[in-house]
Scaffold this active site. Sequence first.
Site, PDB file in Angstrom:
ATOM      1  N   GLU A 193       2.578   2.123  14.634  1.00 59.01           N
ATOM      2  CA  GLU A 193       2.622   2.854  13.360  1.00 59.01           C
ATOM      3  C   GLU A 193       2.412   4.368  13.493  1.00 59.01           C
ATOM      4  OE1 GLU A 193      -0.177   0.777  10.850  1.00 59.01           O
ATOM      5  OE2 GLU A 193       0.837  -1.126  11.126  1.00 59.01           O
ATOM      6  N   GLU A 201       5.702  -9.176  12.703  1.00 58.29           N
ATOM      7  CA  GLU A 201       4.564  -9.503  11.821  1.00 58.29           C
ATOM      8  C   GLU A 201       5.071 -10.103  10.507  1.00 58.29           C
ATOM      9  OE1 GLU A 201       1.809  -6.233  11.422  1.00 58.29           O
ATOM     10  OE2 GLU A 201       1.989  -5.668  13.515  1.00 58.29           O
TER      11      GLU A 201
HETATM   12  O1  9MR Z   1      -4.241  -8.811  10.145  1.00 55.30           O
HETATM   13  C1  9MR Z   1      -5.064  -7.709  10.444  1.00 55.30           C
HETATM   14  C2  9MR Z   1      -6.335  -7.744   9.616  1.00 55.30           C
HETATM   15  O2  9MR Z   1      -7.144  -8.846   9.999  1.00 55.30           O
HETATM   16  C3  9MR Z   1      -7.112  -6.447   9.783  1.00 55.30           C
HETATM   17  O3  9MR Z   1      -8.240  -6.439   8.930  1.00 55.30           O
HETATM   18  C4  9MR Z   1      -6.186  -5.282   9.480  1.00 55.30           C
HETATM   19  C5  9MR Z   1      -6.931  -3.970   9.621  1.00 55.30           C
HETATM   20  O4  9MR Z   1      -6.111  -2.878   9.568  1.00 55.30           O
HETATM   21  O5  9MR Z   1      -5.078  -5.308  10.357  1.00 55.30           O
HETATM   22  C6  9MR Z   1      -4.274  -6.437  10.152  1.00 55.30           C
HETATM   23  O6  9MR Z   1      -3.135  -6.411  10.994  1.00 55.30           O
HETATM   24  C7  9MR Z   1      -2.246  -5.313  10.826  1.00 55.30           C
HETATM   25  C8  9MR Z   1      -1.596  -5.040  12.170  1.00 55.30           C
HETATM   26  O7  9MR Z   1      -2.571  -4.845  13.134  1.00 55.30           O
HETATM   27  C9  9MR Z   1      -0.656  -3.868  12.111  1.00 55.30           C
HETATM   28  N1  9MR Z   1       0.307  -3.998  11.049  1.00 55.30           N
HETATM   29  C10 9MR Z   1      -0.222  -4.359   9.740  1.00 55.30           C
HETATM   30  C11 9MR Z   1      -1.096  -5.601   9.857  1.00 55.30           C
HETATM   31  C12 9MR Z   1      -1.550  -6.076   8.494  1.00 55.30           C
HETATM   32  O8  9MR Z   1      -2.381  -5.119   7.899  1.00 55.30           O
END
Ligand code: 9MR
Length: 393
Positions: free
Chosen positions: A180, A286
């Site tokens: 990102e 994702e």
């Molecule tokens: O699924 C993840 C969640 O458990 C965390 O709290 C969160 C914190 O930013 O991140 C989520 O995963 C993210 C991923 O690492 C990057 N793309 C977006 C995902 C969903 O937020």
Amino acid sequence: MKILQLSVLSLFLILTGFETDQLPALQDVFEDAFLMGVAIDRQHIFAHEPSATETVKRANRRGYSYQCQIIVDPPALDLVTYHYNSITTENVLKWEEVHPEPGVYDFAASDRFVEIGEANDMFMNGHTLIWHNQTPDWVFEDEHGNELDRDALLERMRDHIHMVVGRYKGRIHAWDVVNEAVNLDGSLRESRWYDIIGEEYLVKAFRFAHEADPDAQLYYNDFLLEIPAKRQGVIRLIEYLQENNAPIHGVGSQSHFNLLEFHDLEEVDQSIVELGELGIDVMITELDINVLPRPGSNTELTDELNPYTDGLPDAVAEELANRYRELFEIYLKNRDIITRVTFWNVTDRDSWLNYLPIEGRTNYPLLFDRDYQPKRAFYTVVDRAKEILKERL
Ligand code: 9MR
């Protein structure tokens, strides 16, 4: 006589439910198309260590960390090994979890993740090395709290990547090296990585990962690549990496969709085609479809923002199934470009969309429900995939 015997046998099998009991495994249905993957977290990784109920830190979208409890989930791990041939770490390899303090690494969960992947012969993806989120402030500061200079931060980045990637050299097959880094308008995100090091942080991250494991596949991962301006920014970023001989092997299109504001399917298709023209692997990394209204700047939990606490109405389940069917039609059409499709979470019960961007909602974004059962969307996707893949034989 033989024919009669055979039909009696088939009747018996049908009546006893023998044939219908066996749910098709996603990894088999899509075997000729791409890998099928899923993101897993501590509740799956420690599924068979029932004492491992623990409290962990999670960050919300504003980067604010809060504590939440993880309860181990053995049926979900069984579902993972049955349906999927690839796994990604949802959180356990993010900086704040694997390297919470200077000099302190915690590899307990990621070691176990790798054991599960190896025991089940799965393609493993490490998520993620360099991100603006879930990265502690100390990473960018010296022991007095002053911001590090460029060289010191590069050294810190190198140490971290060498330690984490090096530990799993030859075992974790692929890494989301940078996550990102691009804004919606296509410009580079002004993260602390960018502010302190400049755009070269991108090239360096890939070089360090390659030094640590020359055989690992290295990816750039981002969301909303269906939006042309953002996609162009990501394409520019990847071309910049390629021009600077950074070892990049793939790009991940996160694909977090919203049922109520679904993207133009032509843009979904177009984004895969355009990313494919970069000559590297393209992955859906994702995948999920949020069925709830997006809260905008609201942070309060209201009934309006959480309408399906008693179950998903039939019409919405149907719409969800159709959206998934349309997406998989596009993925299958582009199966020469796409190498993997990974869902973000295993069942509706553990989806991040239940607690982000607002805590305490009941969402239904995946193919498996809260009781581990395949939803209508599962059968719709499987049936359509079988048809398409048969047509192509
Ligand atoms: O699924 C993840 C969640 O458990 C965390 O709290 C969160 C914190 O930013 O991140 C989520 O995963 C993210 C991923 O690492 C990057 N793309 C977006 C995902 C969903 O937020």
